[in-house]
Design an enzyme around this catalytic site. Structure first.
Site, PDB file in Angstrom:
ATOM      1  N   TYR A  55       0.431  -0.985  -0.248  1.00 52.31           N
ATOM      2  CA  TYR A  55      -0.002   0.009  -0.167  1.00 52.31           C
ATOM      3  C   TYR A  55       1.204   1.448  -0.216  1.00 52.31           C
ATOM      4  O   TYR A  55      -0.016   2.369  -0.192  1.00 52.31           O
ATOM      5  CB  TYR A  55      -1.165   0.339   0.939  1.00 52.31           C
ATOM      6  N   GLN A 161     -16.097   3.878   0.239  1.00 50.32           N
ATOM      7  CA  GLN A 161     -14.975   4.163  -0.728  1.00 50.32           C
ATOM      8  C   GLN A 161     -15.050   2.619  -1.213  1.00 50.32           C
ATOM      9  O   GLN A 161     -15.088   2.100  -0.635  1.00 50.32           O
ATOM     10  CB  GLN A 161     -13.425   3.871  -0.152  1.00 50.32           C
ATOM     11  N   LYS A 163     -13.455  -0.172  -3.291  1.00 52.03           N
ATOM     12  CA  LYS A 163     -11.959  -0.283  -4.138  1.00 52.03           C
ATOM     13  C   LYS A 163     -12.340  -1.179  -5.506  1.00 52.03           C
ATOM     14  O   LYS A 163     -13.091  -1.651  -5.604  1.00 52.03           O
ATOM     15  CB  LYS A 163     -11.607  -1.556  -3.292  1.00 52.03           C
ATOM     16  N   ASP A 192     -11.899   4.345  -5.173  1.00 51.10           N
ATOM     17  CA  ASP A 192     -10.223   4.094  -4.709  1.00 51.10           C
ATOM     18  C   ASP A 192      -9.580   2.937  -5.200  1.00 51.10           C
ATOM     19  O   ASP A 192      -9.711   2.004  -5.039  1.00 51.10           O
ATOM     20  CB  ASP A 192     -10.363   4.401  -3.120  1.00 51.10           C
ATOM     21  N   GLU A 217     -10.169   9.036  -6.898  1.00 52.69           N
ATOM     22  CA  GLU A 217      -9.045   8.742  -5.443  1.00 52.69           C
ATOM     23  C   GLU A 217      -8.207   7.975  -6.226  1.00 52.69           C
ATOM     24  O   GLU A 217      -8.357   6.467  -6.469  1.00 52.69           O
ATOM     25  CB  GLU A 217      -9.732   8.169  -4.302  1.00 52.69           C
ATOM     26  N   ASP A 240      -4.677  10.220  -3.621  1.00 54.77           N
ATOM     27  CA  ASP A 240      -3.919   9.661  -1.682  1.00 54.77           C
ATOM     28  C   ASP A 240      -2.927   9.665  -1.274  1.00 54.77           C
ATOM     29  O   ASP A 240      -1.594  10.360  -0.738  1.00 54.77           O
ATOM     30  CB  ASP A 240      -4.507   8.610  -1.469  1.00 54.77           C
ATOM     31  N   LYS A 264      -2.931  10.243   4.765  1.00 57.17           N
ATOM     32  CA  LYS A 264      -3.190   9.333   5.891  1.00 57.17           C
ATOM     33  C   LYS A 264      -1.524  10.073   6.805  1.00 57.17           C
ATOM     34  O   LYS A 264      -0.527  10.527   6.365  1.00 57.17           O
ATOM     35  CB  LYS A 264      -2.465   8.153   5.457  1.00 57.17           C
ATOM     36  N   ALA A 293      -3.615   4.018   7.279  1.00 58.99           N
ATOM     37  CA  ALA A 293      -3.839   2.740   6.723  1.00 58.99           C
ATOM     38  C   ALA A 293      -4.597   1.683   7.134  1.00 58.99           C
ATOM     39  O   ALA A 293      -5.804   0.780   6.862  1.00 58.99           O
ATOM     40  CB  ALA A 293      -2.212   2.383   5.631  1.00 58.99           C
ATOM     41  N   TRP A 319     -11.113   7.987   8.487  1.00 57.35           N
ATOM     42  CA  TRP A 319     -11.711   6.643   8.392  1.00 57.35           C
ATOM     43  C   TRP A 319     -11.040   5.686  10.018  1.00 57.35           C
ATOM     44  O   TRP A 319      -9.771   6.147  10.067  1.00 57.35           O
ATOM     45  CB  TRP A 319     -11.177   5.508   7.278  1.00 57.35           C
TER      46      TRP A 319
HETATM   47  C1  0XW Z   1      -9.285   3.149   3.025  1.00 58.01           C
HETATM   48  N1  0XW Z   1      -7.668   3.664   3.877  1.00 58.01           N
HETATM   49  C2  0XW Z   1      -7.802   4.633   4.413  1.00 58.01           C
HETATM   50  C3  0XW Z   1      -7.546   2.296   4.384  1.00 58.01           C
HETATM   51  C4  0XW Z   1      -7.115   1.399   3.205  1.00 58.01           C
HETATM   52  O1  0XW Z   1      -5.812   0.491   4.070  1.00 58.01           O
HETATM   53  C5  0XW Z   1      -6.562   2.496   2.317  1.00 58.01           C
HETATM   54  C6  0XW Z   1      -6.425   3.637   2.628  1.00 58.01           C
HETATM   55  C7  0XW Z   1      -7.352   4.254   1.457  1.00 58.01           C
HETATM   56  O2  0XW Z   1      -7.846   5.302   1.533  1.00 58.01           O
HETATM   57  O3  0XW Z   1      -6.625   4.124   0.150  1.00 58.01           O
HETATM   58 MG    MG Z   2      -6.909   6.052  -0.777  1.00 59.41          MG
END
Ligand code: 0XW
Ligand code: MG
Length: 369
Positions: A55, A161, A163, A192, A217, A240, A264, A293, A319
């Site tokens: 990541y 969000q 993925k 994302d 994202e 990000d 982050k 993360a 988050w």
């Molecule tokens: C969703 N998150 C905050 C947690 C994942 O580990 C990665 C991250 C993101 O936004 O990519």
């Molecule tokens: Mg992200």
């Protein structure tokens, strides 16, 4: 007051459900917890936990090793002097923001305990104690992703969000269309890919989903790619992984690449830098998230504390990983999901957590002044 001892702990935080991103599946991340003990016997806690080796450009064993230089650099310093502590860390080791973040957070926790205040107050004060959050729908087929999105919205989640990436692009487009089709009014969808698409794929997806309300994202891997595709996108672009420091964030704002950020704490080196980034995003009216993360109650409390100080109109949410690993260090005050929001911990002073002695087991390393 001055720092006398730094103790390191390693805590396993296994995912309790399948959590898949474009470049990795999260299985059992190990969190590094920092305990700082000062000359008055006060204890401050910080944490960093990498979600997977893919990541971000860091390795959890490297985080632990970085304290061989960072610990001697900060022991003896006053934990309330955040600029002095960060300057000493940067002079001892270039880069390596993850270990620095854990120490910086522990210093903010210590400062709150010494001043008998909460970190959120030291960061400027909470605009709200019910902090918006967002929930991840991992990579899955269109029907499963849509069903997850319905279930989450039924629990009060308003920010999702989704993925994507790491598979044939048509499968991403199908999943995006299915989830967008079940989003309710006043909700928000971000797609994302964690750097998973090529520039051409990102433009193709944006065109294929042109009529859908969503943001993209980190669709591609580099800042240059994001800048190049930005004029061709039909959707706002959230940065990000390329938001690596104050300078890169300022650049992506002034160049018009970023319509928002997924920030982050560990990648930026801690709350001290996050506070500066918050002020920059506020002045530029650019939305941002405040999270990390993966990790436990300590990094969650830090993200939620900074997230609480955001102008609500610019908050993309804080988050937390707890819903995915179900582990608390503080069963009473540890941040948790409640009807789509996270409540700010206000147990003890500092980060607001109450951590029992020995709750992390034996330290894996101890550094003395
Ligand atoms: C969703 N998150 C905050 C947690 C994942 O580990 C990665 C991250 C993101 O936004 O990519
Ligand atoms: Mg992200």
């Amino acid at each position: 007051m001055s720092l006398r001892e730094l103790r390191l702990y390693r805590v396993a935080l296994p995912a309790r459900q399948q959590y898949t991103m474009s470049n990795s599946a999260v299985s059992t991340p190990f969190s590094t917890v920092v305990e700082l003990i000062d000359s008055d016997g006060l204890r401050g806690y910080g944490e960093v936990c990498l979600a997977s080796p893919q990541y971000q450009s860091a390795h959890s064993a490297g985080v632990v090793a970085s304290f061989e230089l960072l610990a001697p650099a900060v022991l003896g310093l006053d934990p309330l002097q955040h600029s002095v502590v960060n300057a000493a860390m940067n002079a001892s080791l270039d880069g390596h923001p993850e270990g620095k973040a854990a120490i910086d957070i522990a210093c903010w926790d210590l400062a709150g305990k010494a001043l008998k205040r909460h970190v959120v107050d030291l960061l400027g004060g909470a605009a709200t104690d019910r902090i918006l959050t967002y929930h991840v729908v991992g990579i899955s087929d269109a029907d499963t992703a849509a069903a997850d999105a319905v279930r989450l919205q039924d629990t009060g989640i308003t920010r999702i969000q989704l993925k994507a990436g790491g598979r044939p692009i048509d499968q991403d487009i199908d999943a995006i269309r299915a989830v967008a089709g079940v989003m309710r009014p006043s909700t928000d969808l971000a797609v994302d890919t964690n750097r998973g698409w090529t520039s051409g794929e990102a433009i193709r997806v944006s065109n294929a989903c042109a009529g859908l309300t969503l943001s993209l994202e980190q669709p591609c891997a580099t800042e240059a790619e994001l800048a190049a595709i930005k004029p061709h996108l039909r959707h706002p672009l959230i940065v990000d992984e390329n938001a690596t420091d104050l300078r890169s964030i300022a650049r992506q704002i002034t160049q018009g690449t970023a319509d928002g950020f997924g920030l982050k704490i560990s990648r930026l080196g801690g709350l001290s830098t996050m506070q500066a980034v918050r002020n920059l995003c506020h002045s530029a009216r650019v939305p941002m998230s405040s999270d990390d993360a993966w990790g436990g109650d300590i990094i969650a409390a830090a993200g939620v504390a900074l997230g609480a100080t955001l102008d609500p109109a610019l908050s993309r949410g804080a988050w937390i990983a707890h819903p995915y690993h179900q582990t608390h260090y503080d069963d009473t005050h540890g941040p948790r999901l409640e009807n789509g929001y996270v409540t700010l911990p206000r147990g003890g002073h500092g980060l607001g957590l109450v951590l029992e002695d020995g709750c992390f087991g034996d330290p894996v390393a101890v550094y003395h002044r």
